[in-house]
Write an enzyme that holds these catalytic residues in place. Structure first.
Site, PDB file in Angstrom:
ATOM      1  N   LYS A 320      33.297   7.398  23.746  1.00 25.48           N
ATOM      2  CA  LYS A 320      34.254   7.842  24.749  1.00 25.48           C
ATOM      3  C   LYS A 320      34.385   9.638  24.784  1.00 25.48           C
ATOM      4  O   LYS A 320      34.819   9.993  25.808  1.00 25.48           O
ATOM      5  CB  LYS A 320      35.663   7.234  24.670  1.00 25.48           C
ATOM      6  CG  LYS A 320      35.445   5.736  25.184  1.00 25.48           C
ATOM      7  CD  LYS A 320      37.071   5.297  25.195  1.00 25.48           C
ATOM      8  CE  LYS A 320      37.203   3.876  25.737  1.00 25.48           C
ATOM      9  NZ  LYS A 320      38.230   3.221  25.558  1.00 25.48           N
ATOM     10  N   ASP A 356      41.505   4.482  31.383  1.00 19.74           N
ATOM     11  CA  ASP A 356      42.362   3.487  30.070  1.00 19.74           C
ATOM     12  C   ASP A 356      43.802   3.996  30.607  1.00 19.74           C
ATOM     13  O   ASP A 356      44.649   3.097  30.440  1.00 19.74           O
ATOM     14  CB  ASP A 356      42.072   4.122  28.922  1.00 19.74           C
ATOM     15  CG  ASP A 356      40.635   3.261  28.423  1.00 19.74           C
ATOM     16  OD1 ASP A 356      40.382   2.278  29.231  1.00 19.74           O
ATOM     17  OD2 ASP A 356      39.825   3.732  27.513  1.00 19.74           O
TER      18      ASP A 356
HETATM   19  P1  NAP Z   1      40.155   4.803  17.840  1.00 13.74           P
HETATM   20  O1  NAP Z   1      40.134   5.981  18.635  1.00 13.74           O
HETATM   21  O2  NAP Z   1      39.230   4.649  16.727  1.00 13.74           O
HETATM   22  O3  NAP Z   1      41.550   4.849  17.183  1.00 13.74           O
HETATM   23  C1  NAP Z   1      42.087   3.754  16.344  1.00 13.74           C
HETATM   24  C2  NAP Z   1      43.355   4.208  15.812  1.00 13.74           C
HETATM   25  O4  NAP Z   1      43.909   2.997  15.048  1.00 13.74           O
HETATM   26  C3  NAP Z   1      43.405   5.216  14.638  1.00 13.74           C
HETATM   27  O5  NAP Z   1      44.357   6.192  14.897  1.00 13.74           O
HETATM   28  C4  NAP Z   1      43.638   4.423  13.331  1.00 13.74           C
HETATM   29  O6  NAP Z   1      44.442   5.302  12.564  1.00 13.74           O
HETATM   30  C5  NAP Z   1      44.246   3.192  13.891  1.00 13.74           C
HETATM   31  N1  NAP Z   1      43.907   2.289  12.873  1.00 13.74           N
HETATM   32  C6  NAP Z   1      42.653   1.769  12.773  1.00 13.74           C
HETATM   33  N2  NAP Z   1      42.783   0.762  11.665  1.00 13.74           N
HETATM   34  C7  NAP Z   1      44.045   0.663  11.178  1.00 13.74           C
HETATM   35  C8  NAP Z   1      44.934  -0.061  10.283  1.00 13.74           C
HETATM   36  N3  NAP Z   1      44.153  -0.837   9.449  1.00 13.74           N
HETATM   37  N4  NAP Z   1      46.127   0.181   9.871  1.00 13.74           N
HETATM   38  C9  NAP Z   1      46.518   1.194  10.598  1.00 13.74           C
HETATM   39  N5  NAP Z   1      46.178   2.047  11.650  1.00 13.74           N
HETATM   40  C10 NAP Z   1      44.828   1.714  11.912  1.00 13.74           C
HETATM   41  O7  NAP Z   1      40.401   3.645  18.831  1.00 13.74           O
HETATM   42  P2  NAP Z   1      40.708   3.300  20.341  1.00 13.74           P
HETATM   43  O8  NAP Z   1      39.324   3.915  21.145  1.00 13.74           O
HETATM   44  O9  NAP Z   1      41.946   4.039  20.336  1.00 13.74           O
HETATM   45  O10 NAP Z   1      40.805   1.874  20.423  1.00 13.74           O
HETATM   46  C11 NAP Z   1      41.917   1.199  20.070  1.00 13.74           C
HETATM   47  C12 NAP Z   1      42.210  -0.137  20.416  1.00 13.74           C
HETATM   48  O11 NAP Z   1      42.299  -0.277  21.691  1.00 13.74           O
HETATM   49  C13 NAP Z   1      40.799  -1.033  20.295  1.00 13.74           C
HETATM   50  O12 NAP Z   1      41.132  -2.339  19.573  1.00 13.74           O
HETATM   51  C14 NAP Z   1      40.207  -1.331  21.497  1.00 13.74           C
HETATM   52  O13 NAP Z   1      39.558  -2.592  21.689  1.00 13.74           O
HETATM   53  C15 NAP Z   1      41.663  -1.500  22.121  1.00 13.74           C
HETATM   54  N6  NAP Z   1      41.466  -0.818  23.938  1.00 13.74           N
HETATM   55  C16 NAP Z   1      41.854  -1.757  24.578  1.00 13.74           C
HETATM   56  C17 NAP Z   1      41.882  -1.538  25.715  1.00 13.74           C
HETATM   57  C18 NAP Z   1      42.281  -2.429  27.071  1.00 13.74           C
HETATM   58  O14 NAP Z   1      41.818  -2.456  28.328  1.00 13.74           O
HETATM   59  N7  NAP Z   1      43.029  -3.484  26.699  1.00 13.74           N
HETATM   60  C19 NAP Z   1      41.225  -0.331  26.356  1.00 13.74           C
HETATM   61  C20 NAP Z   1      40.807   0.692  25.513  1.00 13.74           C
HETATM   62  C21 NAP Z   1      40.870   0.220  24.091  1.00 13.74           C
HETATM   63  P3  NAP Z   1      44.002   6.644  11.607  1.00 13.74           P
HETATM   64  O15 NAP Z   1      44.109   7.716  12.326  1.00 13.74           O
HETATM   65  O16 NAP Z   1      44.776   6.331  10.401  1.00 13.74           O
HETATM   66  O17 NAP Z   1      42.288   6.072  11.341  1.00 13.74           O
END
Ligand code: NAP
Length: 524
Positions: A320, A356
């Site tokens: 992204k 998003d």
């Molecule tokens: P990302 O950029 O990788 O960010 C993930 C965040 O989650 C980071 O801040 C990370 O913290 C935190 N995290 C990961 N594992 C963790 C754990 N075990 N405990 C605590 N914090 C944790 O990912 P993203 O693109 O934002 O996506 C996040 C989620 O949103 C995914 O599951 C994705 O499928 C979902 N999503 C859903 C939609 C929808 O339409 N419903 C749309 C977009 C995304 P750190 O900073 O500490 O690493």
């Protein structure tokens, strides 16, 4: 030509509407009388940044000839002050190189001549539209011809005559002005307002109207009876593709060939986007497919989009942010968020957009009012940035909570909001909690980013995860009596916004949701 009037009530909203309108319209009318704090230089450069072909009309409609008006913020603002402001704005439009300015015939000889001579003095190429609006009725054909000839005396580029249709027959004299004007080699915009005037909006393009007004979406009409840009396109397609504007000729030609869309990500095997998007495309009657591609070489994948006539793409983890450097244009929202989840391919020119944040806001809006409310966002990745950006846009207050403090603090500084460590989450009082981390996602369905006890005091809890349909976090929240918002709603809205951007058509969101929900329920 399809022209979308920008009637947003604030500068910020106008910028947002401009971005979307540039994808659908041939011309944009900036209604400076309605955009309360509108800064014309920025609005014009926003249009130019988004498109180098969309024409700009600058209008300050006088109250007596406007369907919508706003009260002047300065009490006692006199008519003369208003007219001075208007003249200054139109002169500025000339200086900034707007394509057209619109001035009412009723503003009189002096005002019109003043603008013409300002244009000549500045050596400007801005053209003048002289307009007449009647919100009460449609005068007789003789009277309309008289008004047309009065307008022509000023030698404008375009004459605009818009009246109110009280009965269907009122459309006839107004529409007959179009061939009359063409005989006099004069460009004209002739339309009837009101429900009974809608037929003129269908007929006028066929007769050679200079341009036809349409709205971005339902409920944002600048004049009664206006159709949406999508409706106009469908009508053009049904009635006569050849007589539509250049942009829509291209679209019509495209519509005769299958249209392909793709998902770029790694991994993509589990994604339900192909199922959801193909259902929506099929329901809209669009011939084409949406396929998922597991990408190892992003540069090559982007070359493929340009070379293989792929009309649009969704972008997911982990591309992204990385994808931004390969695109020709990035929308202001996506640049602010620092992530693109949608690519639009306009004849080889790739624009990156973020839906998003729109999807997340749409899901929140269905449950609550965002303005004035406090939101705890867990996570500091791309989705957290989308959430914080959207909430601020809508007047809410985000608080960032993240596992890694440095990352969370950076995000908090970017959006000027507080940061708390995950261990301190119970110290925060807020209305809604949003999980944007992957914690709790299939197959780790027994995990939650916070203890159930931390949910006490929240009225709303949202999870962006949509697989499973109800995460452990949401189950805990439900048990505590919170209103729960599943990630499926955001998923459907962000996907529907993508389809709207690619096709100009609003897909059936209920059908999209039902299809994905059924598939997810099969796995439970
Ligand atoms: P990302 O950029 O990788 O960010 C993930 C965040 O989650 C980071 O801040 C990370 O913290 C935190 N995290 C990961 N594992 C963790 C754990 N075990 N405990 C605590 N914090 C944790 O990912 P993203 O693109 O934002 O996506 C996040 C989620 O949103 C995914 O599951 C994705 O499928 C979902 N999503 C859903 C939609 C929808 O339409 N419903 C749309 C977009 C995304 P750190 O900073 O500490 O690493």
């Amino acid at each position: 030509m399809i022209c979308i009037p920008i009637i947003a009530i604030s500068h910020k909203e106008a910028l947002r509407d401009i971005e979307r309108s540039c994808l659908l319209a041939d011309a944009i009318e900036l209604r400076m009388d309605l955009i309360a704090d509108g800064a014309l230089p920025e609005l014009i450069s926003a249009v130019r940044r988004n498109s180098n072909t969309v024409r700009i009309i600058v209008t300050w409609r006088k109250k007596e000839e406007a369907a919508q008006t706003v009260e002047s913020p300065e009490a006692g603002d006199q008519i003369k002050d208003q007219k001075d402001k208007k003249m200054a704005m139109l002169k500025q439009a000339i200086e900034l190189g707007a394509d057209y300015i619109d001035i009412e015939l009723s503003e009189g000889n002096d005002a019109i001549e003043e603008l013409k001579s300002h244009g000549a003095k500045m050596g400007s190429s801005t053209k003048i539209i002289i307009s007449y609006h009647n919100f009460q009725r449609t005068p007789s054909l003789n009277r309309l011809k008289g008004i047309f000839n009065q307008c022509r005396e000023f030698k404008p580029a375009v004459v605009k005559i818009v009246t109110f249709a009280r009965k269907p027959e009122d459309n006839l004299p107004v529409l007959s002005l179009i061939p009359y004007a063409r005989k006099h080699l004069q460009e004209i915009i002739a339309l009837c307002m009101g429900d009974k005037g809608r037929i003129s909006r269908v007929m006028a393009p066929l007769l050679g109207n200079f341009l036809n007004f349409a709205t971005l979406e339902q409920g944002t009409q600048s004049a009664p009876g206006q159709l949406t840009a999508s409706e106009m396109r469908q009508i053009n397609k049904l009635v006569n593709g050849d007589k539509t504007s250049q942009k829509h000729q291209v679209l019509s030609r495209q519509e005769s060939q299958p249209r392909n869309y793709i998902l770029l990500g790694n991994p993509v095997g589990q994604s339900l986007s192909p199922l959801m998007h193909n259902t929506a495309l099929c329901d809209l009657g669009i011939e084409g497919r949406y396929n998922a591609f597991c990408v190892y070489d992003l540069a090559a994948a982007i070359q493929g989009i340009r070379g293989m006539d792929v009309r649009g793409a969704s972008v997911t983890i982990p591309f992204k942010s990385a994808v931004m450097e390969y695109l020709d244009d990035i929308s202001a929202d996506a640049r602010n968020i620092g992530a693109v989840n949608t690519i639009i391919n306009s004849n080889g020119r790739l624009t990156g957009v973020n839906t998003d944040w729109r999807g997340l806001l749409a899901a929140l809006r269905e449950a609550m009012t965002i303005k004035g409310k406090k939101f705890v966002i867990i996570g500091a990745g791309g989705t957290a940035r989308s959430a914080a950006y959207g909430i601020i846009q809508e007047g809410g207050f985000p608080v960032i909570v993240n596992r890694t403090a440095e990352k969370g603090k950076l995000l908090a500084v970017k959006f000027n909001c507080p940061f708390y460590a995950l261990d301190d989450i119970e110290k925060i009082e807020a209305d809604c909690l949003i999980n944007t981390t992957p914690v709790g996602m299939y197959p780790h369905v027994d995990k939650s980013p916070v203890d159930s006890a931390s949910l006490a005091g929240y009225k709303y809890v949202m999870d962006v995860i949509y697989n499973p349909l109800e995460t452990k976090l949401l189950k805990d929240a439900r048990q505590r009596g919170c209103h729960v918002l599943p990630g499926l709603d955001m998923f459907v809205h962000q996907g529907a916004e993508q389809i709207k951007l690619w096709t100009g058509l609003d897909p059936n969101r209920a059908l999209m949701k039902k299809t994905v929900k059924e598939r997810l329920a099969e796995g439970e």
